[in-house]
Design a protein around this motif. Structure first.
Motif, PDB file in Angstrom:
ATOM      1  N   LYS A 189       0.851  -1.196   0.000  1.00  0.00           N
ATOM      2  CA  LYS A 189       0.000   0.000   0.000  1.00  0.00           C
ATOM      3  C   LYS A 189       0.883   1.242   0.000  1.00  0.00           C
ATOM      4  O   LYS A 189       1.952   1.259   0.593  1.00  0.00           O
ATOM      5  CB  LYS A 189      -0.922   0.033   1.221  1.00  0.00           C
ATOM      6  CG  LYS A 189      -1.834  -1.163   1.331  1.00  0.00           C
ATOM      7  CD  LYS A 189      -2.909  -1.110   0.286  1.00  0.00           C
ATOM      8  CE  LYS A 189      -3.862  -2.279   0.471  1.00  0.00           C
ATOM      9  NZ  LYS A 189      -4.855  -2.343  -0.547  1.00  0.00           N
ATOM     10  N   LYS A 190       0.397   2.270  -0.649  1.00  0.00           N
ATOM     11  CA  LYS A 190       1.154   3.503  -0.765  1.00  0.00           C
ATOM     12  C   LYS A 190       0.850   4.424   0.415  1.00  0.00           C
ATOM     13  O   LYS A 190      -0.300   4.614   0.779  1.00  0.00           O
ATOM     14  CB  LYS A 190       0.798   4.192  -2.080  1.00  0.00           C
ATOM     15  CG  LYS A 190       1.475   5.514  -2.313  1.00  0.00           C
ATOM     16  CD  LYS A 190       1.272   6.059  -3.709  1.00  0.00           C
ATOM     17  CE  LYS A 190      -0.164   6.323  -4.012  1.00  0.00           C
ATOM     18  NZ  LYS A 190      -0.385   7.029  -5.272  1.00  0.00           N
ATOM     19  N   THR A 193      -1.495  14.627  -3.247  1.00  0.00           N
ATOM     20  CA  THR A 193      -1.754  13.264  -3.718  1.00  0.00           C
ATOM     21  C   THR A 193      -2.767  13.292  -4.854  1.00  0.00           C
ATOM     22  O   THR A 193      -3.606  14.183  -4.922  1.00  0.00           O
ATOM     23  CB  THR A 193      -2.262  12.350  -2.578  1.00  0.00           C
ATOM     24  OG1 THR A 193      -2.273  10.993  -3.028  1.00  0.00           O
ATOM     25  CG2 THR A 193      -3.645  12.727  -2.118  1.00  0.00           C
ATOM     26  N   THR A 194      -2.648  12.331  -5.741  1.00  0.00           N
ATOM     27  CA  THR A 194      -3.636  12.097  -6.792  1.00  0.00           C
ATOM     28  C   THR A 194      -3.870  10.603  -6.870  1.00  0.00           C
ATOM     29  O   THR A 194      -2.936   9.817  -6.854  1.00  0.00           O
ATOM     30  CB  THR A 194      -3.136  12.607  -8.163  1.00  0.00           C
ATOM     31  OG1 THR A 194      -2.936  14.012  -8.082  1.00  0.00           O
ATOM     32  CG2 THR A 194      -4.136  12.321  -9.264  1.00  0.00           C
ATOM     33  N   GLU A 195      -5.132  10.224  -6.959  1.00  0.00           N
ATOM     34  CA  GLU A 195      -5.503   8.819  -7.115  1.00  0.00           C
ATOM     35  C   GLU A 195      -5.606   8.519  -8.600  1.00  0.00           C
ATOM     36  O   GLU A 195      -6.486   9.061  -9.286  1.00  0.00           O
ATOM     37  CB  GLU A 195      -6.837   8.556  -6.410  1.00  0.00           C
ATOM     38  CG  GLU A 195      -7.413   7.189  -6.629  1.00  0.00           C
ATOM     39  CD  GLU A 195      -6.482   6.057  -6.247  1.00  0.00           C
ATOM     40  OE1 GLU A 195      -6.358   5.114  -7.054  1.00  0.00           O
ATOM     41  OE2 GLU A 195      -5.879   6.117  -5.160  1.00  0.00           O
ATOM     42  N   GLU A 199      -6.668   6.035 -10.433  1.00  0.00           N
ATOM     43  CA  GLU A 199      -7.875   5.395 -10.964  1.00  0.00           C
ATOM     44  C   GLU A 199      -9.050   6.358 -11.084  1.00  0.00           C
ATOM     45  O   GLU A 199      -9.810   6.306 -12.040  1.00  0.00           O
ATOM     46  CB  GLU A 199      -8.260   4.197 -10.099  1.00  0.00           C
ATOM     47  CG  GLU A 199      -7.279   3.044 -10.223  1.00  0.00           C
ATOM     48  CD  GLU A 199      -7.686   1.871  -9.354  1.00  0.00           C
ATOM     49  OE1 GLU A 199      -8.890   1.736  -9.020  1.00  0.00           O
ATOM     50  OE2 GLU A 199      -6.798   1.079  -9.014  1.00  0.00           O
ATOM     51  N   THR A 200      -9.215   7.252 -10.100  1.00  0.00           N
ATOM     52  CA  THR A 200     -10.383   8.132 -10.084  1.00  0.00           C
ATOM     53  C   THR A 200     -10.053   9.571 -10.490  1.00  0.00           C
ATOM     54  O   THR A 200     -10.952  10.318 -10.857  1.00  0.00           O
ATOM     55  CB  THR A 200     -11.008   8.178  -8.682  1.00  0.00           C
ATOM     56  OG1 THR A 200     -10.054   8.765  -7.778  1.00  0.00           O
ATOM     57  CG2 THR A 200     -11.415   6.798  -8.213  1.00  0.00           C
ATOM     58  N   LYS A 228     -12.783  13.788  -8.465  1.00  0.00           N
ATOM     59  CA  LYS A 228     -12.289  13.143  -9.679  1.00  0.00           C
ATOM     60  C   LYS A 228     -11.394  14.135 -10.408  1.00  0.00           C
ATOM     61  O   LYS A 228     -11.116  15.205  -9.880  1.00  0.00           O
ATOM     62  CB  LYS A 228     -13.421  12.618 -10.557  1.00  0.00           C
ATOM     63  CG  LYS A 228     -14.442  13.638 -10.986  1.00  0.00           C
ATOM     64  CD  LYS A 228     -15.584  12.968 -11.752  1.00  0.00           C
ATOM     65  CE  LYS A 228     -16.667  13.944 -12.129  1.00  0.00           C
ATOM     66  NZ  LYS A 228     -17.768  13.306 -12.827  1.00  0.00           N
TER      67      LYS A 228
END
Length: 121
Positions: free
Chosen positions: A4-5, A37-39, A41-42, A114
């Motif tokens: 996990k990050k 941070t950026t996710e 996937e979303t 998003k």
């Protein structure tokens, strides 16, 4: 290790936000923003932003919802003014303005649900 990050940004780094200038494409004004941070996937994103006093983003909308948590100063928006500890959420498609008034800089956490885009009106 779980794979996990975990992302850590220390206070000393965030206090140097002037090292992350961004020129607004519409106004030409310089503000400062540091992606926290950026996710992938979303597209969900969290940034720290400093609007220097007098820096206002003109009327615009986004194809995402976003929240603003005020860390320091007074955030001026189309919905009123907000101080440290205040939080405001703008739904996707809401027409808005936000930034700093003429008196002081404002530091915020900017959170999207998003991928962020800008649509100036």
């Amino acid at each position: 290790m779980s794979g996990k990050k975990i992302i850590i940004h220390r206070r000393q780094e965030l206090e140097q936000i002037e090292n992350y200038p961004h020129v607004n494409s519409k106004t030409g004004q310089t503000l400062y923003q540091k992606e926290l941070t950026t996710e992938p996937e979303t597209g969900m994103m969290i940034e720290m932003i400093r609007y220097p006093k007098g820096c206002m983003i003109p009327p615009h909308t986004h194809h995402c919802g976003h929240g603003i948590y005020v860390l320091k100063g007074t955030l001026a928006t189309s919905e009123g003014s907000f101080g440290p500890g205040d939080y405001i959420w703008f739904d996707e498609g809401t027409v808005m303005t936000h930034g700093a008034g003429e008196e002081e800089d404002v530091d915020i956490l900017f959170i999207t649900n998003k991928k962020l885009d800008m649509v100036y009106l």
